[in-house]
Design a protein around this motif. Structure first.
Motif, PDB file in Angstrom:
ATOM      1  N   GLY A 170       4.863  -1.593   1.410  1.00 48.38           N
ATOM      2  CA  GLY A 170       4.947  -2.333   0.154  1.00 48.38           C
ATOM      3  C   GLY A 170       5.888  -1.670  -0.832  1.00 48.38           C
ATOM      4  O   GLY A 170       6.712  -2.333  -1.477  1.00 48.38           O
ATOM      5  N   GLU A 171       5.761  -0.362  -0.959  1.00 42.95           N
ATOM      6  CA  GLU A 171       6.655   0.375  -1.845  1.00 42.95           C
ATOM      7  C   GLU A 171       8.104   0.260  -1.376  1.00 42.95           C
ATOM      8  O   GLU A 171       9.026   0.086  -2.182  1.00 42.95           O
ATOM      9  N   ALA A 172       8.300   0.331  -0.058  1.00 43.77           N
ATOM     10  CA  ALA A 172       9.657   0.244   0.485  1.00 43.77           C
ATOM     11  C   ALA A 172      10.286  -1.107   0.179  1.00 43.77           C
ATOM     12  O   ALA A 172      11.444  -1.187  -0.255  1.00 43.77           O
ATOM     13  N   LEU A 173       9.535  -2.164   0.391  1.00 45.23           N
ATOM     14  CA  LEU A 173      10.076  -3.498   0.127  1.00 45.23           C
ATOM     15  C   LEU A 173      10.342  -3.698  -1.358  1.00 45.23           C
ATOM     16  O   LEU A 173      11.328  -4.331  -1.752  1.00 45.23           O
ATOM     17  N   GLN A 174       9.459  -3.163  -2.184  1.00 43.04           N
ATOM     18  CA  GLN A 174       9.652  -3.290  -3.625  1.00 43.04           C
ATOM     19  C   GLN A 174      10.922  -2.592  -4.063  1.00 43.04           C
ATOM     20  O   GLN A 174      11.656  -3.084  -4.936  1.00 43.04           O
ATOM     21  N   ARG A 175      11.214  -1.468  -3.439  1.00 44.72           N
ATOM     22  CA  ARG A 175      12.403  -0.709  -3.809  1.00 44.72           C
ATOM     23  C   ARG A 175      13.684  -1.380  -3.342  1.00 44.72           C
ATOM     24  O   ARG A 175      14.720  -1.278  -4.000  1.00 44.72           O
ATOM     25  N   ILE A 176      13.629  -2.081  -2.202  1.00 43.07           N
ATOM     26  CA  ILE A 176      14.865  -2.697  -1.711  1.00 43.07           C
ATOM     27  C   ILE A 176      15.115  -4.058  -2.328  1.00 43.07           C
ATOM     28  O   ILE A 176      16.256  -4.474  -2.509  1.00 43.07           O
TER      29      ILE A 176
END
Length: 419
Positions: free
Chosen positions: A95-101
């Motif tokens: 979730g954090e990864a997708l939010q960052r990209i």
């Protein structure tokens, strides 16, 4: 090859994405409880055997660089890996990864801001239509079949007498079996444009088109590719859209499910499906390739299946770590290694047998050779190591360079198809 809008967007992409830290992998169709959300880890000091063991826990090796594997795992899988002696540090949640990209949201069905240089499914179909319209004497578009959700799987044939089935060696280039690997679609579109736009001016291109029949399939997985961007934000999606999704590149019929190189868990990223060919997309690929058997002889002599990422040139077999085995003589292996090494020298990739990465079963590479003796390779494209999800979503400004990087390798395979 790109419109002015796409060129401008590609330049802007670098500014949008340069600050992204390495991030990570794929997600399921439904929200995952935070306690079980997968995360991305790095695992040092791995080899083919240990990476195969990692995958067999249900975790997934995303990339490898100098023995360091980037791995997607749920908390339970990470715990099992640690118990087995693997050194996992703190992970980055999906979730954090997708939010960052996803720094901004596009209109539904389009790539997020900064990625406008990529072609959606509809744009890809339109591009193929334009190529066929602009070059009707040497290019013809058709479909090899339908996806699970009913989309056509388009194919472009390129040949000097495109309306005839000539007695010439055929070469297949296919892309985007895995939904999130959008750079591969751009690779296939480059091949399609290069061997049509360049026909009148490039003697090497003309020679290939005059003496080969070239098949290009830019999107094997149209449902998954469309789903990955349909919200206007990346979903990190890998599989097709059949139920919980099938990994198309574990659903092919040669040694399907034989060797611990795929999963029988429908929630796993490398889920092989309920049976070989249970995914309509792989069945369509099978039927198309089988249809090129004319007079008892397979006309497709060579193929490249493009994936991302890790910058590798891979050859069969994936289901075994043996070089010489059932279906592979030493002479045949040596040819794979020779041609693979030559192609890798031209593009800077690392050449190796597929199972040197990790063991897989039910993949297209093994079936094309095991069933039809097609000189089949898998290319894992740029980057060498993205560290996670950013590896699957490189900025649009690399498209031109990283697809052109494979021009010479494509030419080598076209040459070898006539050997």
């Amino acid at each position: 090859m790109f419109s002015s809008r796409r060129k401008a967007a590609a330049v802007a992409a670098a500014a949008c994405l340069a600050l992204l830290a390495p991030i990570s992998a794929s997600v399921s169709a439904e929200p995952t409880p935070a306690a079980q959300e997968p995360a991305i880890y790095t695992v040092p000091n791995t080899d083919s055997t240990s990476r195969t063991e990692i995958n067999r826990t249900g975790a997934q090796v995303l990339s490898v660089r100098d023995g360091v594997a980037t791995v997607e795992a749920t908390p339970d899988q990470a715990q099992r890996l640690r118990a087995a002696g693997f050194a996992l540090g703190e992970g980055t949640g999906i979730g954090e990864a997708l939010q960052r990209i996803n720094r901004g949201k596009a209109a539904p069905g389009d790539f997020p801001p900064g990625y406008e240089g990529y072609h959606t499914y509809d744009e890809t179909v339109a591009e193929l239509d334009k190529i066929a319209s602009d070059h009707p004497d040497i290019a013809a578009k058709s479909s090899i079949g339908k996806s699970f959700e009913g989309r056509d799987i388009p194919v472009l044939k390129i040949s000097d007498n495109v309306g005839q089935d000539e007695d010439e060696p055929e070469v297949l280039f296919d892309c985007n079996q895995h939904a999130r690997e959008h750079l591969t679609t751009e690779m296939c579109l480059r091949i399609a444009n290069r061997f049509t736009d360049g026909y009148a001016s490039d003697p090497a291109v003309k020679d290939s088109v005059d003496n080969r029949e070239i098949w290009v399939i830019p999107i094997v997985n149209p449902d998954g590719s469309s789903y990955d961007v349909e919200s206007g934000e990346f979903q990190g999606w890998r599989k097709n859209r059949q139920d919980t999704g099938t990994d198309l590149n574990r659903n092919w019929g040669y040694k399907w499910g034989c060797c611990g190189g795929s999963s029988d868990d429908p929630n796993a990223e490398d889920y092989r499906g309920t049976a070989e060919w249970s995914a309509p997309e792989t069945a369509a690929m099978r039927d198309f390739i089988n249809s090129r058997v004319v007079g008892g002889t397979q006309q497709i002599k060579a193929a490249i299946d493009f994936h991302t990422y890790s910058e590798l040139v891979l050859w069969p077999f994936g289901h075994t770590q043996d070089d010489v085995t059932e279906g592979m003589t030493q002479e045949e292996y040596d040819r794979f290694a020779r041609v693979g090494g030559e192609m890798a020298q031209s593009n800077g990739y690392t050449p190796q047998q597929s199972s040197d990465l990790y063991v897989t079963d039910g993949d297209s590479l093994d079936w094309m050779w095991g069933q039809h003796k097609i000189l089949a390779y898998t290319f894992e494209m740029y980057p060498a190591n993205g560290g996670g999800l950013d590896g699957f979503y490189p900025p649009a400004d690399v498209i031109e360079k990283e697809t052109a990087r494979n021009d010479a390798a494509v030419d080598i395979l076209l040459r070898e198809a006539g050997a």
